[in-house]
Design an enzyme around this catalytic site. Structure first.
Site, PDB file in Angstrom:
ATOM      1  N   CYS A  87       0.839  -1.200   0.000  1.00 20.18           N
ATOM      2  CA  CYS A  87       0.000   0.000   0.000  1.00 20.18           C
ATOM      3  C   CYS A  87       0.878   1.256   0.000  1.00 20.18           C
ATOM      4  O   CYS A  87       1.493   1.578  -1.002  1.00 20.18           O
ATOM      5  CB  CYS A  87      -0.998  -0.025   1.150  1.00 20.18           C
ATOM      6  N   HIS A 144      -3.754  -5.034   0.584  1.00 25.27           N
ATOM      7  CA  HIS A 144      -3.292  -5.419   1.922  1.00 25.27           C
ATOM      8  C   HIS A 144      -3.450  -6.926   2.146  1.00 25.27           C
ATOM      9  O   HIS A 144      -4.452  -7.360   2.730  1.00 25.27           O
ATOM     10  CB  HIS A 144      -4.087  -4.668   2.987  1.00 25.27           C
ATOM     11  N   GLU A 202      -1.931  -8.651   4.297  1.00 22.93           N
ATOM     12  CA  GLU A 202      -1.688  -8.961   5.716  1.00 22.93           C
ATOM     13  C   GLU A 202      -2.917  -8.776   6.602  1.00 22.93           C
ATOM     14  O   GLU A 202      -2.938  -9.245   7.742  1.00 22.93           O
ATOM     15  CB  GLU A 202      -0.546  -8.076   6.250  1.00 22.93           C
TER      16      GLU A 202
END
Length: 233
Positions: free
Chosen positions: A86, A170, A172
């Protein structure tokens, strides 16, 4: 061979959640540096590094952002494999000569991103993948000589130049983080926020978990580069 040593350049202001997510996903010896608080590595004695997301913009005139750009530029020159997520994706693009711009809108929520199947970072991941996104800046022009490998209708979601790789989405995030980030978007209408929250479901999260494979892929690449360095020495 020992586990790789990874510098985690945590650019988030909600640093605890970000640390938790990346440490969970990176099977490595992770050394975290909270950049907005002025924490940075003293050297490049790492096998690779990761730059996280942030509520900041790479074009802001902030001392810590300038220091982060300087360190990242030096680490890239030193040959360290890099992964930007990001904000980290945008920062890598900026440091390497690309252009980042304000989109004038938000991409947020579980979205579909297409990748071309040619980049090892996304090996084993369906070419039409579900991912969580939240950003209002984008890489408008990739760095000179970079290869774009993932996109959607909002723009570039993945590029690579040499040993530096960035992804806009994202991988994660867990569901808790997706919900926290969404409810914190005061600039969005209540209707838009609720629409995104309604999409944070077990099924969408399960689909997005496929993209977590990219962390193992990145670490495999880091190990390969480390092996080449050891052989050269």
């Amino acid at each position: 061979m020992s586990r790789p040593k990874i510098a985690l350049l945590n650019a988030a202001h909600a640093a605890d959640d970000t640390e938790r997510n990346f440490v969970r996903e990176l099977d490595a010896d992770v050394v975290e540096f909270r950049c907005p608080a002025g924490e940075f590595p003293d050297d490049f004695a790492f096998d690779g590094f990761v730059v996280t997301g942030s509520s900041a913009s790479v074009y802001w005139d902030k001392e810590w952002i300038g220091r982060l750009k300087t360190w990242v530029g030096g680490a890239v020159e030193a040959g360290l494999p890099a992964l930007g997520v990001c904000y980290g994706h945008q920062l890598l693009a900026d440091v390497l000569g690309g252009r980042v711009e304000d989109m004038g809108e938000y991409e947020i929520g579980y979205r579909t991103v297409e990748h071309n199947g040619d980049n090892r970072l996304l090996a084993g991941i369906d070419e039409s993948m579900t991912v969580f996104t939240t950003h209002s800046d984008r890489v408008a022009e990739p760095p000179p000589g970079a290869t774009v490998f993932a996109e959607n209708d909002y723009g570039i979601h993945g590029f690579r130049k040499d040993r530096a790789i960035g992804v806009q989405f994202h991988p994660e995030y867990d569901m808790q983080t997706a919900e926290t980030v969404t409810t914190g978007k005061d600039e969005l209408s209540e209707e838009r926020v609720q629409q995104v929250l309604d999409g944070i479901t077990e099924s969408n999260y399960a689909a997005a978990c496929e993209a977590k494979q990219l962390f193992d892929n990145f670490l495999a690449y880091v190990a390969e580069i480390r092996g080449d360095r050891v052989a050269a020495d």
